[in-house]
Design an enzyme around this catalytic site. Sequence first.
Site, PDB file in Angstrom:
ATOM      1  N   ASN A  73       0.776  -1.347  -0.222  1.00  0.00           N
ATOM      2  CA  ASN A  73      -0.093  -0.046  -0.025  1.00  0.00           C
ATOM      3  C   ASN A  73       0.861   1.249   0.019  1.00  0.00           C
ATOM      4  OD1 ASN A  73      -1.417   2.168   1.027  1.00  0.00           O
ATOM      5  ND2 ASN A  73      -3.104   0.981   1.509  1.00  0.00           N
TER       6      ASN A  73
ATOM      7  N   HIS B 185       0.850   6.157   1.878  1.00  0.00           N
ATOM      8  CA  HIS B 185       1.767   7.329   2.874  1.00  0.00           C
ATOM      9  C   HIS B 185       2.815   7.734   2.158  1.00  0.00           C
ATOM     10  CE1 HIS B 185      -1.375   6.877   5.847  1.00  0.00           C
ATOM     11  NE2 HIS B 185      -1.141   5.436   5.844  1.00  0.00           N
TER      12      HIS B 185
ATOM     13  N   HIS C 138      -5.695   3.846  -1.656  1.00  0.00           N
ATOM     14  CA  HIS C 138      -7.032   3.936  -0.986  1.00  0.00           C
ATOM     15  C   HIS C 138      -7.292   5.587  -1.460  1.00  0.00           C
ATOM     16  CE1 HIS C 138      -9.694   4.516   2.654  1.00  0.00           C
ATOM     17  NE2 HIS C 138      -9.978   4.710   1.724  1.00  0.00           N
TER      18      HIS C 138
ATOM     19  N   ARG D 159      -9.298   8.292  -0.878  1.00  0.00           N
ATOM     20  CA  ARG D 159     -10.363   8.821   0.174  1.00  0.00           C
ATOM     21  C   ARG D 159     -11.039   9.688  -0.411  1.00  0.00           C
ATOM     22  NH1 ARG D 159      -8.844   6.674   5.686  1.00  0.00           N
ATOM     23  NH2 ARG D 159     -10.569   7.944   6.249  1.00  0.00           N
TER      24      ARG D 159
ATOM     25  N   ARG E  64      -6.702  12.958   1.011  1.00  0.00           N
ATOM     26  CA  ARG E  64      -5.827  13.232   1.940  1.00  0.00           C
ATOM     27  C   ARG E  64      -4.442  12.923   1.628  1.00  0.00           C
ATOM     28  NH1 ARG E  64      -7.397  10.314   7.487  1.00  0.00           N
ATOM     29  NH2 ARG E  64      -9.321  11.295   7.061  1.00  0.00           N
ATOM     30  N   HIS E  65      -4.543  11.564   0.857  1.00  0.00           N
ATOM     31  CA  HIS E  65      -3.220  11.157   0.407  1.00  0.00           C
ATOM     32  C   HIS E  65      -3.082  10.954  -1.042  1.00  0.00           C
ATOM     33  CE1 HIS E  65      -5.326   7.373   1.882  1.00  0.00           C
ATOM     34  NE2 HIS E  65      -4.835   7.407   2.837  1.00  0.00           N
TER      35      HIS E  65
ATOM     36  N   GLU F 234      -8.728   0.625  -3.184  1.00  0.00           N
ATOM     37  CA  GLU F 234      -9.645   0.743  -1.873  1.00  0.00           C
ATOM     38  C   GLU F 234     -10.448   1.785  -1.903  1.00  0.00           C
ATOM     39  OE1 GLU F 234      -7.050   0.986   1.637  1.00  0.00           O
ATOM     40  OE2 GLU F 234      -6.625  -1.096   1.451  1.00  0.00           O
TER      41      GLU F 234
ATOM     42  N   THR G 106      -7.143   6.804  10.223  1.00  0.00           N
ATOM     43  CA  THR G 106      -7.181   5.571   9.349  1.00  0.00           C
ATOM     44  C   THR G 106      -8.409   4.910   9.342  1.00  0.00           C
ATOM     45  OG1 THR G 106      -5.697   3.553   8.652  1.00  0.00           O
ATOM     46  CG2 THR G 106      -6.007   4.006  10.885  1.00  0.00           C
ATOM     47  N   THR G 107      -8.363   3.683   8.552  1.00  0.00           N
ATOM     48  CA  THR G 107      -9.657   2.856   8.365  1.00  0.00           C
ATOM     49  C   THR G 107      -9.648   2.257   9.876  1.00  0.00           C
ATOM     50  OG1 THR G 107      -8.921   2.640   6.205  1.00  0.00           O
ATOM     51  CG2 THR G 107     -10.912   1.396   7.011  1.00  0.00           C
TER      52      THR G 107
ATOM     53  N   GLU H 156     -11.298  -8.997   3.169  1.00  0.00           N
ATOM     54  CA  GLU H 156      -9.919  -8.761   3.857  1.00  0.00           C
ATOM     55  C   GLU H 156     -10.184  -8.747   5.305  1.00  0.00           C
ATOM     56  OE1 GLU H 156      -7.557  -6.067   1.845  1.00  0.00           O
ATOM     57  OE2 GLU H 156      -6.472  -5.375   3.874  1.00  0.00           O
TER      58      GLU H 156
ATOM     59  N   HIS I 129      -3.965  -4.551   7.709  1.00  0.00           N
ATOM     60  CA  HIS I 129      -3.961  -3.257   8.753  1.00  0.00           C
ATOM     61  C   HIS I 129      -3.056  -3.445   9.849  1.00  0.00           C
ATOM     62  CE1 HIS I 129      -5.428   0.491  10.408  1.00  0.00           C
ATOM     63  NE2 HIS I 129      -5.831   0.779   9.268  1.00  0.00           N
TER      64      HIS I 129
ATOM     65  N   GLY J  41       1.083  -1.303   4.189  1.00  0.00           N
ATOM     66  CA  GLY J  41       1.506  -0.032   3.809  1.00  0.00           C
ATOM     67  C   GLY J  41       2.358   0.757   4.816  1.00  0.00           C
ATOM     68  N   HIS J  42       1.739   1.305   5.865  1.00  0.00           N
ATOM     69  CA  HIS J  42       2.383   2.210   6.615  1.00  0.00           C
ATOM     70  C   HIS J  42       3.744   1.922   7.352  1.00  0.00           C
ATOM     71  CE1 HIS J  42       2.992   4.560  10.735  1.00  0.00           C
ATOM     72  NE2 HIS J  42       2.528   5.502   9.559  1.00  0.00           N
TER      73      HIS J  42
HETATM   74  N1  PXP Z   1      -6.051  -3.059   4.189  1.00  0.00           N
HETATM   75  C1  PXP Z   1      -6.937  -2.113   4.164  1.00  0.00           C
HETATM   76  C2  PXP Z   1      -8.422  -2.485   3.811  1.00  0.00           C
HETATM   77  C3  PXP Z   1      -6.745  -0.898   4.584  1.00  0.00           C
HETATM   78  O1  PXP Z   1      -7.685   0.160   4.644  1.00  0.00           O
HETATM   79  C4  PXP Z   1      -5.295  -0.580   4.731  1.00  0.00           C
HETATM   80  C5  PXP Z   1      -5.167   0.752   5.138  1.00  0.00           C
HETATM   81  O2  PXP Z   1      -5.131   1.651   4.293  1.00  0.00           O
HETATM   82  C6  PXP Z   1      -4.381  -1.549   4.906  1.00  0.00           C
HETATM   83  C7  PXP Z   1      -4.911  -2.974   4.435  1.00  0.00           C
HETATM   84  C8  PXP Z   1      -2.789  -1.499   5.339  1.00  0.00           C
HETATM   85  O3  PXP Z   1      -2.722  -0.942   6.472  1.00  0.00           O
HETATM   86  P1  PXP Z   1      -1.216  -0.430   6.991  1.00  0.00           P
HETATM   87  O4  PXP Z   1      -1.144   1.034   6.246  1.00  0.00           O
HETATM   88  O5  PXP Z   1      -1.523  -0.177   8.360  1.00  0.00           O
HETATM   89  O6  PXP Z   1      -0.266  -1.353   6.651  1.00  0.00           O
END
Ligand code: PXP
Length: 249
Positions: A12, A15, A48, A50, A54-55, A75, A105-106, A156, A199, A221-222
């Site tokens: 992802n 960020h 994603h 949004r 925002r990103h 997403e 975040t989500t 997911e 996540h 991602g993060h």
């Molecule tokens: N999966 C989904 C559906 C998400 O919304 C996110 C965050 O955007 C992630 C995975 C990835 O999460 P993280 O950035 O915390 O790794």
Amino acid sequence: MADPKKLRLGVNIDHVATVRNARGGAYPDPLRAARIAEDAGADGITAHLREDRRHISDADIDGLMEVLGVPLNFEMAATDEMQAIALRHRPHAVCIVPEKREERTTEGGLEVAREENKLAHFIAPLRDAGCRVSIFIAADKRQIEAAHRIGAEVIELHTGAYCDAAAEGDKATVASELEALTEMATFAHDLGLEVHAGHGLNYETVKPVAALPEVMELNIGHFLIGEAIFLGLEPAIHEMRRLMDEARV
Ligand code: PXP
């Protein structure tokens, strides 16, 4: 040929766009990150878009659709605007996520059970357009059954609660969250759903989730983008891939 049983890693890149947007310019470019991730072995790229942009921006999605050699997992919230964008691009996968403007975040999974009819109508055109529809939900039987009934092909599982508990050193919650993820991955798989997870995953938390045989894809991602500051993106992804593979044997 790609091994259909191999655990896939979706990187992802949201960020990278967060850092870019901090200065309002074009650097660092999420597309460049996506290309590096692809070269480093990512099986897919997740972004994603949004509602508040925002990103990731609309132009980022246009660019990703043009340059990516691996599938895009798009997403989005279940809104008419996002549906129109997805139908224009027809990405490989669309992951429906809940979205609240004020959240950082989500935060939770989608409430599918309460919105079953609305969501069934919402995802039908996406499926008809050839997108694999994934629903981001908590490890909860009711939500999984509802996702199955509305015609989603993929769920997911939200790993946020497990990862938060791990960060806080709350071993009892880590154990109960892992148990729920384990049981619900099997439950969803037995219904015929493809199971993904994501996540908050990092090098410490990834292995128990990667070890679940029903889980076919992790979206991360993060942590990877954060780790890229210290290691570089390619080595950060290689290390995640190594841990995922280690967990799988
Ligand atoms: N999966 C989904 C559906 C998400 O919304 C996110 C965050 O955007 C992630 C995975 C990835 O999460 P993280 O950035 O915390 O790794």
